[in-house]
Enzyme design. Structure first.
Site, PDB file in Angstrom:
ATOM      1  N   ASP A  66       0.727  -1.025   0.037  1.00 19.98           N
ATOM      2  CA  ASP A  66      -0.266   0.246  -0.195  1.00 19.98           C
ATOM      3  C   ASP A  66       0.541   0.957   0.192  1.00 19.98           C
ATOM      4  O   ASP A  66       1.770   1.230   1.102  1.00 19.98           O
ATOM      5  CB  ASP A  66      -0.731   0.535   1.036  1.00 19.98           C
ATOM      6  CG  ASP A  66      -1.844   0.751   0.886  1.00 19.98           C
ATOM      7  OD1 ASP A  66      -1.960   1.581   0.268  1.00 19.98           O
ATOM      8  OD2 ASP A  66      -3.099   0.868   1.680  1.00 19.98           O
ATOM      9  N   ASP A  84      -2.840   2.500  -5.855  1.00 15.24           N
ATOM     10  CA  ASP A  84      -2.018   2.633  -4.942  1.00 15.24           C
ATOM     11  C   ASP A  84      -1.636   1.313  -3.988  1.00 15.24           C
ATOM     12  O   ASP A  84      -1.184   1.509  -3.319  1.00 15.24           O
ATOM     13  CB  ASP A  84      -2.087   4.014  -4.267  1.00 15.24           C
ATOM     14  CG  ASP A  84      -3.989   3.808  -3.272  1.00 15.24           C
ATOM     15  OD1 ASP A  84      -4.573   2.716  -3.708  1.00 15.24           O
ATOM     16  OD2 ASP A  84      -3.056   5.029  -2.394  1.00 15.24           O
ATOM     17  N   GLU A  85      -2.645   0.649  -4.585  1.00 11.41           N
ATOM     18  CA  GLU A  85      -2.771  -0.833  -3.595  1.00 11.41           C
ATOM     19  C   GLU A  85      -2.684  -2.610  -4.542  1.00 11.41           C
ATOM     20  O   GLU A  85      -3.650  -2.587  -5.855  1.00 11.41           O
ATOM     21  CB  GLU A  85      -4.326  -0.529  -2.573  1.00 11.41           C
ATOM     22  CG  GLU A  85      -3.620  -0.989  -1.001  1.00 11.41           C
ATOM     23  CD  GLU A  85      -5.062  -0.852  -0.707  1.00 11.41           C
ATOM     24  OE1 GLU A  85      -6.044  -0.246  -0.372  1.00 11.41           O
ATOM     25  OE2 GLU A  85      -5.494  -2.005   0.484  1.00 11.41           O
TER      26      GLU A  85
END
Length: 407
Positions: A9, A103-104
């Site tokens: 993350d 973003d993960e």
DNA sequence: TCTGGGGTCCTAGGACCC
DNA sequence: TCTGGGGTCCTAGGACCC
């Protein structure tokens, strides 16, 4: 053999990317926002978090808390590019990757971790590579399943690395509020509290009969979650989307029907464009209307045949609009295309420049017949309208989830 | 000066069919 | 006098996520 899942993350992703791109922003409280006057904070740097600036806040509120807050309008190209490069790094450690959002990501390293000295070594290596290559921090969580891997990374944030082993699960969850779990939101947390359940430990021990009674079919899943159990597999292959939509909070609340129509045309064009770009046709149109008082409702219509034409979408959206008696000024409008299927391709092939021009002219002509006065608006939109830039953390770098709607 | 935008999945009532 | 049962589709709304 128990699985080993890694959750990666990015820390304050959009803000970090902006700070890397512009050294003047480094070490300062910044917030990434959308364009337009009624935008909110999408991501804020850790410097800004110290002032209490939160995601979802409007800019006035944020500025009040942090007067020196630097606002940066988000740039999707930049984040998409970085996201693509990040998956190149992940791929060195396993082919089983789920890009969950911009973003993960989740990595299944069950069968590969021994090649790299174990999952923590992989996590550390990825953190270093991300830092070296992009100058941004990320947090890594390791666990036997994605629920716990996600929790591990949440707990370790920012710039952390945490491994929750099977034998540690119970200790970690014992006093953890249920709301901290991925999938339990405020509504479920509140209902659980009414049953006297506040922690994951309590949830894991709760009688199935009670949970099933209160929550129906998901009752058992909830109990499992409280015990840190989760069998959701990684979604490694990009799946076809179920819907494609756009919505827009208007610069000002409006009630004028013509103004509403012209916004709907804009949205129809954006939706149709993205559907055509990725080769999908849909059978259902959903119109979303949010009033000035924030009351929001949707109304949908099923088409006779699948379509992705701007005109078709617009026409149906107008029909829905005509079936509604608007009771207040309108704050937001949205159009979504769903019940999607893949276009057979021949339609897509038509969109060579020449054919594209022709079909647009055809659409304009037909619109001209039906709506007369609007045609001027229509034509001028098609000629001059640059697709709106959209900032959403839910993007993916590839496929239809990439919100870059330029052709 | 209020409160973004992109999605997925689930529920529940009613229509409709056999 | 009273009125099945199962299945699917459609629709609106809500919970949840990033």
């Amino acid at each position: 053999m128990p699985a080993i899942i890694i959750c990666i993350d990015m820390d304050a992703f959009f803000a970090s990317v902006e700070q890397q791109a512009n050294p003047k922003l480094r070490g300062k409280p910044i917030a990434v926002i959308g364009s337009g006057g009624r935008t909110v904070i999408t991501t804020r740097s850790y410097e800004a978090r110290k002032f209490g600036v939160k995601t979802g806040m409007n800019i006035y509120e944020a500025k009040k808390l942090c007067p020196h807050l630097i606002l940066v309008v988000g740039d999707n190209e930049k984040y998409t590019h970085t996201c693509r490069e990040l998956s190149v790094i992940y791929n060195r450690y396993t082919p089983d990757i789920e890009i969950y959002s911009i973003d993960e990501a989740f990595l299944d390293v069950t069968t590969t971790h021994h090649l790299f000295g174990g999952p923590v070594a992989i996590g550390a290596a990825i953190k270093k590579e991300v830092k070296d290559q992009f100058g941004i921090n990320c947090t890594v969580g390791v666990a036997p399943n994605i629920l716990m891997a996600k929790l591990a990374s949440d707990i370790a944030k920012p710039d952390g690395l945490k491994w929750i082993k099977s034998e540690d699960t119970e200790t970690v969850l014992k006093d953890l509020p249920v709301r901290e779990l991925w999938g339990i939101g405020s509504a479920t947390a509140e209902r659980l509290e009414q049953c006297g359940i506040r922690t994951c430990g309590e949830l894991g021990r709760a009688p199935v009969s009670l949970l099933r009674n209160r929550f129906g079919i998901v009752g058992e899943t909830l109990k499992h979650m409280g015990q840190g159990r989760c069998d959701r597999p990684l979604i490694v292959k990009e799946e076809d989307p179920k819907s494609i939509g756009h919505s827009m909070t208007l610069p000002k609340d409006i009630s004028d029907r013509e103004a509403i129509k012209s916004e709907l045309l804009k949205l129809s064009s954006m939706v149709g464009r993205r559907a055509r770009k990725y080769g999908f046709v849909g059978k259902r149109i959903t119109l979303t209307v949010r009033y000035a008082d924030f009351k929001t409702f949707t109304k949908q219509a099923t088409l006779l045949a699948h379509s992705n034409g701007t005109h078709e979408i617009y026409h149906n959206a107008l029909n829905i609009l005509d079936s509604i008696r608007l009771t207040d000024k309108v704050r937001l409008l949205g159009i979504s295309l769903s019940q999607l299927m893949r276009d057979n391709g021949d339609q897509l092939a038509l969109f060579e420049d020449n054919a594209k021009e022709k079909s647009m002219l055809k659409a304009m002509d037909s619109l001209n017949d039906k709506f007369g006065d609007l045609t001027v608006t229509w034509a001028s939109y098609l000629k001059t309208m640059e697709p709106q830039s959209v900032i959403s953390p839910a993007w993916r770098p590839s496929g239809v989830r990439n919100l870059n709607i330029k052709n």
